[in-house]
Design a protein around this motif. Structure first.
Motif, mmCIF file in Angstrom:
data_model
loop_
_atom_site.group_PDB
_atom_site.id
_atom_site.type_symbol
_atom_site.label_atom_id
_atom_site.label_comp_id
_atom_site.label_asym_id
_atom_site.label_seq_id
_atom_site.Cartn_x
_atom_site.Cartn_y
_atom_site.Cartn_z
ATOM 1 N N SER A 96 -49.265 -35.363 17.221
ATOM 2 C CA SER A 96 -47.898 -34.883 17.476
ATOM 3 C C SER A 96 -47.028 -34.961 16.213
ATOM 4 C CB SER A 96 -47.289 -35.684 18.632
ATOM 5 O OG SER A 96 -47.273 -37.047 18.308
ATOM 6 N N TRP A 126 -42.990 -35.016 14.070
ATOM 7 C CA TRP A 126 -41.928 -36.012 13.894
ATOM 8 C C TRP A 126 -40.599 -35.619 14.513
ATOM 9 C CZ3 TRP A 126 -38.295 -33.145 11.642
ATOM 10 C CH2 TRP A 126 -38.656 -32.182 10.700
ATOM 11 N N LYS A 173 -52.399 -39.767 17.948
ATOM 12 C CA LYS A 173 -51.902 -40.043 16.599
ATOM 13 C C LYS A 173 -50.491 -39.473 16.473
ATOM 14 C CE LYS A 173 -51.925 -37.997 12.627
ATOM 15 N NZ LYS A 173 -50.591 -38.467 12.205
ATOM 16 N N GLU A 183 -46.962 -39.819 11.124
ATOM 17 C CA GLU A 183 -46.819 -40.997 10.257
ATOM 18 C C GLU A 183 -45.374 -41.126 9.752
ATOM 19 O OE1 GLU A 183 -48.357 -38.215 9.729
ATOM 20 O OE2 GLU A 183 -48.409 -37.590 7.621
ATOM 21 N N GLY A 185 -47.006 -27.978 12.591
ATOM 22 C CA GLY A 185 -46.787 -26.765 11.811
ATOM 23 C C GLY A 185 -47.940 -25.777 11.936
ATOM 24 N N THR A 206 -50.964 -26.420 9.558
ATOM 25 C CA THR A 206 -51.843 -27.490 10.065
ATOM 26 C C THR A 206 -52.648 -26.966 11.254
ATOM 27 O OG1 THR A 206 -50.040 -28.998 9.508
ATOM 28 C CG2 THR A 206 -51.894 -29.938 10.688
ATOM 29 N N LEU A 224 -47.169 -24.515 17.771
ATOM 30 C CA LEU A 224 -46.897 -24.441 16.333
ATOM 31 C C LEU A 224 -45.446 -24.041 16.028
ATOM 32 C CD1 LEU A 224 -50.295 -22.725 15.438
ATOM 33 C CD2 LEU A 224 -49.780 -25.172 15.611
ATOM 34 N N GLU A 266 -40.398 -20.254 8.432
ATOM 35 C CA GLU A 266 -39.722 -21.337 9.138
ATOM 36 C C GLU A 266 -39.125 -22.315 8.118
ATOM 37 O OE1 GLU A 266 -42.119 -24.363 11.162
ATOM 38 O OE2 GLU A 266 -40.803 -24.150 12.896
HETATM 39 P P1 NAD Z 1 -47.281 -31.163 10.638
HETATM 40 O O1 NAD Z 1 -48.176 -30.033 11.017
HETATM 41 O O2 NAD Z 1 -47.105 -31.472 9.219
HETATM 42 O O3 NAD Z 1 -47.762 -32.512 11.328
HETATM 43 C C1 NAD Z 1 -47.941 -32.620 12.715
HETATM 44 C C2 NAD Z 1 -48.975 -33.687 12.994
HETATM 45 O O4 NAD Z 1 -50.215 -33.245 12.458
HETATM 46 C C3 NAD Z 1 -48.678 -35.031 12.322
HETATM 47 O O5 NAD Z 1 -49.073 -36.068 13.183
HETATM 48 C C4 NAD Z 1 -49.558 -34.988 11.097
HETATM 49 O O6 NAD Z 1 -49.923 -36.251 10.613
HETATM 50 C C5 NAD Z 1 -50.765 -34.248 11.636
HETATM 51 N N1 NAD Z 1 -51.598 -33.619 10.615
HETATM 52 C C6 NAD Z 1 -51.213 -33.116 9.427
HETATM 53 N N2 NAD Z 1 -52.286 -32.673 8.742
HETATM 54 C C7 NAD Z 1 -53.373 -32.882 9.524
HETATM 55 C C8 NAD Z 1 -54.762 -32.654 9.375
HETATM 56 N N3 NAD Z 1 -55.261 -32.118 8.269
HETATM 57 N N4 NAD Z 1 -55.582 -32.987 10.376
HETATM 58 C C9 NAD Z 1 -55.092 -33.537 11.509
HETATM 59 N N5 NAD Z 1 -53.787 -33.808 11.704
HETATM 60 C C10 NAD Z 1 -52.933 -33.478 10.724
HETATM 61 O O7 NAD Z 1 -45.892 -30.851 11.358
HETATM 62 P P2 NAD Z 1 -44.549 -31.700 11.257
HETATM 63 O O8 NAD Z 1 -43.958 -31.432 9.918
HETATM 64 O O9 NAD Z 1 -44.801 -33.082 11.709
HETATM 65 O O10 NAD Z 1 -43.665 -31.007 12.388
HETATM 66 C C11 NAD Z 1 -42.889 -29.886 12.187
HETATM 67 C C12 NAD Z 1 -43.590 -28.637 12.688
HETATM 68 O O11 NAD Z 1 -43.937 -28.798 14.064
HETATM 69 C C13 NAD Z 1 -42.701 -27.421 12.641
HETATM 70 O O12 NAD Z 1 -43.447 -26.337 12.153
HETATM 71 C C14 NAD Z 1 -42.320 -27.196 14.092
HETATM 72 O O13 NAD Z 1 -41.987 -25.868 14.420
HETATM 73 C C15 NAD Z 1 -43.553 -27.635 14.786
HETATM 74 N N6 NAD Z 1 -43.289 -27.988 16.174
HETATM 75 C C16 NAD Z 1 -43.743 -27.149 17.158
HETATM 76 C C17 NAD Z 1 -43.471 -27.428 18.478
HETATM 77 C C18 NAD Z 1 -43.967 -26.538 19.581
HETATM 78 O O14 NAD Z 1 -43.907 -26.962 20.733
HETATM 79 N N7 NAD Z 1 -44.432 -25.343 19.296
HETATM 80 C C19 NAD Z 1 -42.741 -28.585 18.816
HETATM 81 C C20 NAD Z 1 -42.297 -29.411 17.791
HETATM 82 C C21 NAD Z 1 -42.579 -29.109 16.467
#
Ligand code: NAD
Length: 481
Positions: A148, A150, A174, A177, A228, A231, A250, A385
């Motif tokens: 999930s 942040w 997880k 972080e 994101g 990711t 996403l 975004e």
């Molecule tokens: P992120 O993709 O950077 O991280 C999300 C999670 O993925 C974190 O726990 C991170 O540690 C983990 N992660 C990162 N790299 C990874 C990998 N290689 N393997 C496995 N896990 C990995 O996103 P963020 O910056 O934490 O959150 C913001 C993003 O989330 C924005 O793009 C937002 O639009 C999106 N978001 C979407 C929704 C939805 O319901 N569609 C809801 C909330 C946030």
């Protein structure tokens, strides 16, 4: 300031990471390290999967009522500790305390109770045929992985954990972080509630280390991910060849479509919210405001005047409309996007830089509410975004043009349409490519409805029965007699 050392929750106990590797956790409103979070390695994931596998058959064989009772006990403890969790979420994320109190933490308890309840009423299909019957067994998948983001830390984690557990799965979760604190406090509550050891395991760490170890672990049968788009692409590429089930929630670049016949004051108030709530860091925030040309100038003047009045300040103060953004790197990313918008010829109406509330927050990471006009539809600013308090306003001529602009990005998560014409509201809802369309409202969430995105905003749906279906495998049983 004392620095809390967060622990992993594995096999019903709190553990330090095997490697002893920790990451700093910063309170973004004051810009200081205030806790340390484990950066768990594969051996921690192995331990969590072993614990989950050992717990699985007993948990899956419990009656639905027994599982739901344990979940409700956790929800009661979340309510009991609401104030503590609210403060922790605000300190970890930078969001105003009053937002965490009104939205984040009550939703955690609500998510858990909701899934405890609908799992009790869950049923699957059956089809009678001459001298026979087909019925569909919905069995838990086994050990599932949850990752999930942040922006709504415990809210989104609980939204996934609750249906997975309710349907009899064991979970490796997880949290981000960047905002691990409430998940840690939650693990303490699960121990107190008597959650059987191994049923839920919360393993902390970075995406590259801990997250990746989850994706490739053969014991984890499914991945439910919110985060994101980039990711998400990586996750799809990694888990699809292993034939693991996955669901991806996403990013977005959501349009707010405003027609002149709308209820103006209600629209204006809600559009300020949809632009700047949680500092624009909700996946459902509207970052492209599309306005009918006949009211364009009036809207821009009023919206900019109201945006300028929004108070960016200490998240602990009741008067703060916006708190800190989640981290210094994220603040720098948003400020970089603002520079790009200027270079692309955008006209800056307000904001455009960091906010400096001073006092306790002198070293925090704040951004002013920022409004641009005059940017081309295909500009980077209107396509990518930003995930911060930055919106663009664009005029449109008619319904078709509005739909074209609304659909002009790779994303398709959410949209709002403001109009008093019921037919027009339905037409626009039909034409806009997104997982949710709100007509004359924004971010009203009925937990029973499907939730998710189209195009680059995701794959699959969560929410209501969709989550219960995701966390089960349907097996058709055909009996002839
Ligand atoms: P992120 O993709 O950077 O991280 C999300 C999670 O993925 C974190 O726990 C991170 O540690 C983990 N992660 C990162 N790299 C990874 C990998 N290689 N393997 C496995 N896990 C990995 O996103 P963020 O910056 O934490 O959150 C913001 C993003 O989330 C924005 O793009 C937002 O639009 C999106 N978001 C979407 C929704 C939805 O319901 N569609 C809801 C909330 C946030």
């Amino acid at each position: 300031m004392s620095v809390t050392q967060i622990k992993n929750y594995i096999g019903g106990e709190l553990h330090e990471p095997g490697s002893g590797d920790y990451l700093d956790n910063v309170n973004p409103a004051i810009g200081q390290v205030y806790s340390q979070v484990p950066n768990s390695h594969i051996d921690d994931i192995d331990a969590a999967v072993d614990a989950a596998e050992a717990a699985f058959s007993k948990w899956a064989r419990k009656s639905q009522a027994e599982r739901s009772t344990i979940l409700r006990r956790v929800a009661d403890l979340v309510d009991r500790d609401r104030d503590r969790l609210v403060t922790a979420e605000s300190d970890d994320n930078g969001k105003p305390l009053r937002l965490a109190r009104a939205v984040d933490i009550p939703r955690v308890a609500a998510n858990i109770r909701f899934y405890a309840g609908i799992a009790e009423g869950f049923s699957s299909e059956s089809y009678a045929m001459p001298r026979g019957i087909n019925y569909v067994l919905r069995q838990p998948l086994g050990v599932v992985g949850i990752i999930s983001p942040w922006n709504l830390p415990l809210y989104l984690l609980s939204w996934k954990i609750a249906p997975a557990l309710a349907m009899g799965n064991c979970v490796i979760a997880k949290p981000s972080e960047i905002t691990p604190m409430t998940a840690y406090l939650f693990s303490e509550l699960c121990i107190e509630a008597g959650m059987p050891p191994g049923v839920l395991n919360i393993v902390h760490g970075s995406g590259a280390t801990t997250g990746d170890a989850m994706l490739t672990h053969p014991g984890i049968k499914a991945i439910s991910f919110t985060g994101g788009t980039q990711t998400g692409e990586h996750i799809a590429r990694t888990v699809a060849p292993q034939f693991k089930k996955f669901s991806l929630e996403l990013g977005g670049k959501n349009p707010i479509v405003i027609f002149e016949d709308c209820e103006y004051e209600k629209m204006m108030e809600t559009t300020l919210q949809s632009s700047f709530a949680n500092q624009g860091q909700i996946c459902l925030c509207g970052s492209r405001v599309l306005v009918e040309r006949s009211m364009y100038e009036r809207f821009v003047d009023d919206f900019v005047e109201r945006s300028r009045k929004m108070r960016v300040g200490d998240p602990h103060e009741q008067s703060s409309d916006l708190g800190a953004v989640v981290s210094q790197p994220h603040q720098q990313k948003i400020l970089g996007c603002i520079e790009t918008a200027k270079q692309e010829g955008g006209q800056l109406h307000c904001g455009g830089g960091p906010a400096e509330p001073g006092g306790r927050c002198a070293d925090g990471f704040f951004v002013q509410p920022t409004v641009f006009t005059g940017l081309a539809t295909d500009s980077q600013t209107n396509q990518q975004e930003i995930f911060g308090p930055v919106v663009t306003i664009q005029p449109f001529d008619d319904e078709k043009h509005a739909a074209e602009l609304a659909n002009s990005t790779k994303y398709g998560l959410a949209a709002s349409v403001w109009t008093s014409d019921i037919g027009r509201g339905h037409r626009m809802a039909e034409w806009i490519d997104s997982g949710v369309v709100w007509v004359n409202c924004w971010m009203i969430r009925d937990l029973r409805t499907p939730f998710g995105g189209m195009k680059a905003s995701g794959l699959g749906r969560e929410g209501g029965m969709e989550s219960l279906r995701f966390f089960t495998e349907p097996k058709n049983v055909c009996v002839k007699y």
